[in-house]
Design a protein around this motif. Structure first.
Motif, PDB file in Angstrom:
ATOM      1  N   ARG A  92      13.569  -4.126  38.282  1.00 24.09           N
ATOM      2  CA  ARG A  92      12.536  -3.092  38.216  1.00 24.09           C
ATOM      3  C   ARG A  92      12.211  -2.752  36.767  1.00 24.09           C
ATOM      4  NH1 ARG A  92      14.594   2.426  39.909  1.00 24.09           N
ATOM      5  NH2 ARG A  92      15.566   2.060  37.918  1.00 24.09           N
ATOM      6  N   ASN A  93      13.238  -2.618  35.929  1.00 24.05           N
ATOM      7  CA  ASN A  93      13.013  -2.289  34.526  1.00 24.05           C
ATOM      8  C   ASN A  93      12.272  -3.411  33.798  1.00 24.05           C
ATOM      9  OD1 ASN A  93      14.323   0.104  34.990  1.00 24.05           O
ATOM     10  ND2 ASN A  93      16.274  -0.608  34.167  1.00 24.05           N
ATOM     11  N   ILE A  94      12.607  -4.646  34.120  1.00 25.00           N
ATOM     12  CA  ILE A  94      11.893  -5.784  33.525  1.00 25.00           C
ATOM     13  C   ILE A  94      10.435  -5.760  33.955  1.00 25.00           C
ATOM     14  CG2 ILE A  94      11.713  -8.300  33.518  1.00 25.00           C
ATOM     15  CD1 ILE A  94      14.783  -8.371  33.728  1.00 25.00           C
ATOM     16  N   GLU A  95      10.187  -5.459  35.234  1.00 22.45           N
ATOM     17  CA  GLU A  95       8.799  -5.400  35.702  1.00 22.45           C
ATOM     18  C   GLU A  95       8.044  -4.255  35.033  1.00 22.45           C
ATOM     19  OE1 GLU A  95       6.236  -4.907  39.784  1.00 22.45           O
ATOM     20  OE2 GLU A  95       8.117  -6.024  39.870  1.00 22.45           O
ATOM     21  N   TYR A  96       8.693  -3.132  34.823  1.00 20.42           N
ATOM     22  CA  TYR A  96       8.035  -2.029  34.113  1.00 20.42           C
ATOM     23  C   TYR A  96       7.698  -2.437  32.684  1.00 20.42           C
ATOM     24  CZ  TYR A  96       9.166   1.171  37.938  1.00 20.42           C
ATOM     25  OH  TYR A  96       9.253   1.797  39.150  1.00 20.42           O
ATOM     26  N   GLY A  97       8.566  -3.208  32.050  1.00 20.03           N
ATOM     27  CA  GLY A  97       8.254  -3.745  30.728  1.00 20.03           C
ATOM     28  C   GLY A  97       7.075  -4.701  30.786  1.00 20.03           C
ATOM     29  N   MET A  98       6.966  -5.423  31.888  1.00 18.90           N
ATOM     30  CA  MET A  98       5.843  -6.347  32.061  1.00 18.90           C
ATOM     31  C   MET A  98       4.512  -5.608  32.160  1.00 18.90           C
ATOM     32  SD  MET A  98       6.309  -9.523  31.859  1.00 18.90           S
ATOM     33  CE  MET A  98       4.748  -9.978  32.575  1.00 18.90           C
ATOM     34  N   TYR A  99       4.531  -4.378  32.662  1.00 18.31           N
ATOM     35  CA  TYR A  99       3.294  -3.601  32.703  1.00 18.31           C
ATOM     36  C   TYR A  99       2.781  -3.355  31.282  1.00 18.31           C
ATOM     37  CZ  TYR A  99       4.526  -2.650  37.589  1.00 18.31           C
ATOM     38  OH  TYR A  99       4.854  -2.769  38.912  1.00 18.31           O
ATOM     39  N   ALA A 100       3.686  -3.078  30.351  1.00 16.36           N
ATOM     40  CA  ALA A 100       3.286  -2.894  28.952  1.00 16.36           C
ATOM     41  C   ALA A 100       2.795  -4.215  28.363  1.00 16.36           C
ATOM     42  CB  ALA A 100       4.458  -2.347  28.140  1.00 16.36           C
ATOM     43  N   VAL A 101       3.481  -5.312  28.689  1.00 15.25           N
ATOM     44  CA  VAL A 101       3.062  -6.625  28.197  1.00 15.25           C
ATOM     45  C   VAL A 101       1.693  -6.980  28.768  1.00 15.25           C
ATOM     46  CG1 VAL A 101       3.628  -9.098  28.278  1.00 15.25           C
ATOM     47  CG2 VAL A 101       5.407  -7.427  27.785  1.00 15.25           C
ATOM     48  N   LEU A 102       1.443  -6.597  30.002  1.00 15.09           N
ATOM     49  CA  LEU A 102       0.140  -6.845  30.611  1.00 15.09           C
ATOM     50  C   LEU A 102      -0.970  -6.139  29.839  1.00 15.09           C
ATOM     51  CD1 LEU A 102      -1.416  -8.134  32.974  1.00 15.09           C
ATOM     52  CD2 LEU A 102      -1.008  -6.048  34.251  1.00 15.09           C
ATOM     53  N   LEU A 103      -0.696  -4.944  29.352  1.00 16.63           N
ATOM     54  CA  LEU A 103      -1.683  -4.249  28.512  1.00 16.63           C
ATOM     55  C   LEU A 103      -1.951  -5.021  27.225  1.00 16.63           C
ATOM     56  CD1 LEU A 103      -0.558  -0.532  28.942  1.00 16.63           C
ATOM     57  CD2 LEU A 103      -2.558  -1.661  29.952  1.00 16.63           C
ATOM     58  N   ILE A 104      -0.931  -5.634  26.670  1.00 16.42           N
ATOM     59  CA  ILE A 104      -1.120  -6.459  25.475  1.00 16.42           C
ATOM     60  C   ILE A 104      -1.960  -7.685  25.812  1.00 16.42           C
ATOM     61  CG2 ILE A 104       0.102  -7.912  23.799  1.00 16.42           C
ATOM     62  CD1 ILE A 104       2.351  -5.778  23.947  1.00 16.42           C
ATOM     63  N   TYR A 105      -1.723  -8.283  26.975  1.00 15.65           N
ATOM     64  CA  TYR A 105      -2.536  -9.428  27.402  1.00 15.65           C
ATOM     65  C   TYR A 105      -4.004  -9.022  27.553  1.00 15.65           C
ATOM     66  CZ  TYR A 105       1.813 -11.874  28.679  1.00 15.65           C
ATOM     67  OH  TYR A 105       3.041 -12.476  28.679  1.00 15.65           O
ATOM     68  N   ILE A 106      -4.240  -7.876  28.129  1.00 15.36           N
ATOM     69  CA  ILE A 106      -5.617  -7.399  28.300  1.00 15.36           C
ATOM     70  C   ILE A 106      -6.242  -7.131  26.935  1.00 15.36           C
ATOM     71  CG2 ILE A 106      -7.011  -5.489  29.195  1.00 15.36           C
ATOM     72  CD1 ILE A 106      -5.025  -5.418  31.587  1.00 15.36           C
ATOM     73  N   PHE A 107      -5.470  -6.543  26.009  1.00 17.56           N
ATOM     74  CA  PHE A 107      -5.971  -6.334  24.655  1.00 17.56           C
ATOM     75  C   PHE A 107      -6.337  -7.659  24.002  1.00 17.56           C
ATOM     76  CE2 PHE A 107      -5.002  -6.441  20.120  1.00 17.56           C
ATOM     77  CZ  PHE A 107      -5.976  -5.571  19.647  1.00 17.56           C
ATOM     78  N   LYS A 108      -5.517  -8.700  24.189  1.00 22.46           N
ATOM     79  CA  LYS A 108      -5.802 -10.013  23.611  1.00 22.46           C
ATOM     80  C   LYS A 108      -7.086 -10.595  24.193  1.00 22.46           C
ATOM     81  CE  LYS A 108      -3.587 -12.221  21.158  1.00 22.46           C
ATOM     82  NZ  LYS A 108      -3.785 -12.413  19.725  1.00 22.46           N
ATOM     83  N   CYS A 109      -7.377 -10.306  25.468  1.00 21.41           N
ATOM     84  CA  CYS A 109      -8.640 -10.746  26.064  1.00 21.41           C
ATOM     85  C   CYS A 109      -9.815 -10.110  25.341  1.00 21.41           C
ATOM     86  CB  CYS A 109      -8.688 -10.388  27.549  1.00 21.41           C
ATOM     87  SG  CYS A 109      -7.607 -11.316  28.609  1.00 21.41           S
ATOM     88  N   PHE A 110      -9.739  -8.799  25.150  1.00 24.14           N
ATOM     89  CA  PHE A 110     -10.819  -8.095  24.455  1.00 24.14           C
ATOM     90  C   PHE A 110     -10.919  -8.527  22.996  1.00 24.14           C
ATOM     91  CE2 PHE A 110     -10.348  -4.915  27.916  1.00 24.14           C
ATOM     92  CZ  PHE A 110     -11.657  -4.986  28.385  1.00 24.14           C
ATOM     93  N   ASP A 111      -9.784  -8.765  22.358  1.00 23.74           N
ATOM     94  CA  ASP A 111      -9.782  -9.191  20.962  1.00 23.74           C
ATOM     95  C   ASP A 111     -10.450 -10.557  20.816  1.00 23.74           C
ATOM     96  OD1 ASP A 111      -9.031  -8.967  18.188  1.00 23.74           O
ATOM     97  OD2 ASP A 111      -7.417 -10.400  18.596  1.00 23.74           O
ATOM     98  N   THR A 112     -10.109 -11.495  21.686  1.00 30.38           N
ATOM     99  CA  THR A 112     -10.721 -12.822  21.637  1.00 30.38           C
ATOM    100  C   THR A 112     -12.209 -12.740  21.949  1.00 30.38           C
ATOM    101  OG1 THR A 112      -8.615 -13.771  22.362  1.00 30.38           O
ATOM    102  CG2 THR A 112     -10.547 -15.172  22.525  1.00 30.38           C
TER     103      THR A 112
END
Length: 166
Positions: free
Chosen positions: A82-102
């Motif tokens: 569960r804690n790893i998945e919660y960390g993945m939610y933050a990583v997902l925000l970084i992935y979305i930011f990278k989409c907008f950045d590109t």
């Protein structure tokens, strides 16, 4: 188990394996492209900013490993997962930011057209953008697969079912 449920389980297993292997492929390709400079058509290994994506993708690799282990062994979810998945939610925000950045970099083409922009700017930029979008989609799919194949994080219910004294 009925034939219908067995086929359903087998289809879910194939979907999970497809999700796993595609996610691994996408992460590997995007780690390589994180060092690529669109404007210069060169790889930069000495810029600290280029190591941010590979660093956060380590958590994604761990999540995929844990998820695959739990599915393969038929185990219940646990607090560490569960804690790893919660960390993945933050990583997902970084992935979305990278989409907008590109996307923002691709939209700046007209602005810098008078400079020497390589011919590979648009094709490689679109490839990187599509890989980032696919990674976001497959990350959501892996969250869904966790819920379907492993179950939700209801630890009180799991503890109650595992209590051998009742």
């Amino acid at each position: 188990m009925s034939l219908h449920k067995e086929i359903q389980t087998q289809n879910r297993s194939y979907l999970w394996k497809f999700c796993l292997y595609t996610s691994l492929l996408l992460l590997s390709a995007l780690i390589v492209f994180s060092f690529y400079g669109l404007y210069s058509n060169r790889f930069y290994f000495l810029k600290v900013d280029n190591y941010i994506f590979p660093l956060f993708s380590v958590l994604h690799f761990v999540f995929l490993y844990v998820l695959n282990f739990k599915i393969r062994e038929g185990e219940y979810p646990d607090p560490i997962m569960r804690n790893i998945e919660y960390g993945m939610y933050a990583v997902l925000l970084i992935y979305i930011f990278k989409c907008f950045d590109t996307y923002y970099i691709l939209m700046s083409y007209e602005e810098y057209q008078s400079y020497m922009i390589p011919e590979t700017f648009i094709p490689i930029g679109l490839l990187i953008l599509s890989l980032h979008l696919l990674l976001v989609g497959f990350t959501f799919l892996s969250f869904y697969q966790r819920k379907v194949l492993i179950g939700s994080y209801e630890f009180e219910q799991i503890d109650k079912n595992m209590n051998s004294w009742q």
